[in-house]
Design a protein around this motif. Structure first.
Motif, PDB file in Angstrom:
ATOM      1  N   ALA A   7      -4.513   4.978   1.258  1.00 18.68           N
ATOM      2  CA  ALA A   7      -4.770   4.278   2.397  1.00 18.68           C
ATOM      3  C   ALA A   7      -5.335   4.813   3.491  1.00 18.68           C
ATOM      4  O   ALA A   7      -6.444   4.313   4.040  1.00 18.68           O
ATOM      5  N   MET A  29       0.895  -1.227   0.122  1.00 22.01           N
ATOM      6  CA  MET A  29       0.011   0.051   0.160  1.00 22.01           C
ATOM      7  C   MET A  29       1.097   1.021   0.177  1.00 22.01           C
ATOM      8  O   MET A  29       1.601   1.441   1.149  1.00 22.01           O
ATOM      9  N   ARG A  48      -9.266  -2.070  -0.038  1.00 23.84           N
ATOM     10  CA  ARG A  48      -7.734  -1.305  -0.065  1.00 23.84           C
ATOM     11  C   ARG A  48      -7.233  -1.283  -1.332  1.00 23.84           C
ATOM     12  O   ARG A  48      -7.366  -1.973  -2.280  1.00 23.84           O
TER      13      ARG A  48
END
Lengths: 353, 353
Positions: B174, B168, B276
């Motif tokens: 994020a 990420m 995500r």
């Protein structure tokens, strides 16, 4: 380059060096020459059978170990740079670092004895390195190949300020408490970890917390804090009654751990938390290694298997810490940590504009 | 040493250098001399007002920027080592790295344009460094001050083999998906992130995924894989209808993101997972940047705030990856990443036995 201590880590390092040599020569223009290997009793020098370069074991000629003669051989007559790789666990070898560094010899080691040993000796080692020009690197003393020591050094050198270190720095204890959920007694998990080779031959070496305390001392000193092993509050998980037993007798009485550990787990659950073995260090000089109850949302509650985790909270990383996580033990990753240190010194010795 | 690009990161670096100078001189014996600062239009050279060493801004004398004259001044007449720090975001500066490195000039940069730019140019830069001896370092191009590029380089140099990178690598994305739980529409979170300064001035620069794709390209090349930006499958989160708008118009139509994002969240929940923004790279040459549904137990599901996370799975780290996590953006930590690179080169230039 000479290797002291061709045991599991040292032997693995030799394998890694041999495998990586062609690539290093091609890509980095680095030629690392292994001129000798010294075990505790006998040593091999490449002058005795030069065609074996690095392939020790088996056929070659061995002499009785004499570290002075070993170093003299590494130095040779050309006066090029010399690097000693100490993969022994020897106090006697650590006691010589200061002299070697003062003479300009570079030292790389996964051996914690110097960096976590007596503070005065450590300070003498640092002075010897500064004055003599020999570099000392010891990344693999903390969490093997994970980038922990260098990361902290970079933070400090670039002017950041360390507030706290929080860690799970024992893969063994991490594994045990990741798996200790009440379905099996603690002794049964410990026997399994022992059988899997996750623990030291005598698991009390892990349960005592001393190895983790040494890692905290190393990190504290890296931050410029004059911590010694005696300053760390260490909670041993070994019941007093078992502390003095012979190893075999200890292994037969592991069940004595079950009741106290079950009670700790029940306490943690009553508080809505999980049980983890954690190391803590802060700038007020507090250093501790203990079994702690953490909230279930804590990073440490989600670590996997034998993972180590180290979190640095600093002036720059104050809301969220800088975290390094992963397997932090075993010959392959420990040797790789030593290897990376060795490369960093070797690269710095190349001629550059 | 000369700095190109005294903007937010460059200016912060100058502050950090000034603050750390006394400690560096005392502990490491390092003297870093700032001989000039070049902005896009004008530059300052220390020969014009030497007493200001490093304290640019305000009173000093500026000349029109001319990078050839800048470099000639840094070189001076003594022929010592020269380091250029490129904190610009300039394509024209990146285009000159190869020449500088070939001439033995060291280059340190947080600028992604060279390392993620055209493959041929990047290969020419690597050759120029190998032949001319100038070193190039760019740790801060990926996740700012977190030890990511050097960690991967150490793995590869010590003979490990990269299998996958999972990351990420956008603090902005994020934060957005850590907070996007259905209680507020996506546009409202995006407006908040924008107001907090977490996004680029035009948030489409974050939502497009392009910046993350550049980081993947840099890591792939570090592992020896000849990846280019066009090879990365990038899912842009900017709806086509909004892609061509002027920035102000875009900010007024953020609500167009709400329905598609709510649908993605509902899908993820139906699958029992979390949403995500992840980057993926593997040795089969697959590289992607996209919104993914992950199990709730995944490490990425537990990351905090704007944290970046990078996981390397390798031959040695195959059961559990080596993970680095923490804040990966902002001038302080980005400048610290540049600073650490600069120290690594400076240390290697010290005379040693």
């Amino acid at each position: 380059m000479g290797l002291i201590g061709p045991g599991r880590v040292g032997g693995t390092l030799l394998d890694q060096l041999r495998a990586a040599q062609p690539r290093l020569a091609r890509h980095l223009g680095l030629l690392l020459e292994l001129r000798g290997v010294a075990a505790s009793r006998r040593m091999w020098l490449d002058c005795d059978d030069p065609e074996l370069n690095g392939r020790h074991g088996g056929a070659q000629i061995w002499r009785p170990t004499d570290l002075d003669a070993f170093l003299a051989h590494l130095r040779g007559t050309e006066g090029g740079p010399v690097m000693l790789i100490d993969c022994s666990a020897s106090e006697a070898v650590a006691a010589r670092y200061a002299d070697w560094l003062a003479e300009g010899v570079h030292v790389v080691t996964p051996n914690k004895l110097a960096a976590s040993g007596p503070l005065e000796r450590w300070q003498a080692i640092a002075r010897a390195s500064a004055q003599g020009g020999g570099r000392l690197r010891y990344e693999a003393t903390v969490c093997a190949g994970l980038p922990v020591v260098q990361t902290l050094r970079d933070l400090i050198d670039t002017g950041d300020e360390l507030y706290t270190v929080e860690g799970m720095c024992s893969g063994t204890l991490a594994w045990l408490f990741n798996h200790f959920d009440g379905t099996r007694p603690f002794s049964s998990l410990l026997r399994e970890a022992h059988a899997l080779g996750y623990t030291e031959p005598d698991p009390r070496a892990d349960l005592s917390g001393l190895d983790v305390a040494r890692k905290l001392v190393i990190l504290a000193r890296e931050a410029g804090w004059p911590l010694s092993l005696e300053d760390v509050q260490v909670e041993s998980l070994v019941p007093e009654a078992l502390a003095a037993l012979a190893p075999e007798a200890f292994m037969q009485q592991l069940e004595a751990l079950d009741a106290p550990m079950a009670a700790r787990l029940a306490q943690a659950r009553a508080a809505g938390g999980v049980l983890r073995h954690v190391a803590h260090l802060d700038r007020e000089g507090r250093a501790s290694v203990k079994l702690a109850v953490l909230p279930a949302s804590h990073t440490f509650a989600h670590a996997r298997g034998t993972d180590n985790v180290v979190q640095f909270t600093t002036r720059r990383y104050c809301d969220n810490p800088l975290t390094v996580q992963g397997p932090g033990a075993g010959p392959e990753v420990t040797a790789a940590g030593v290897f990376a240190d060795l490369l960093r010194i070797a690269e710095a010795l190349e001629p550059r504009p």
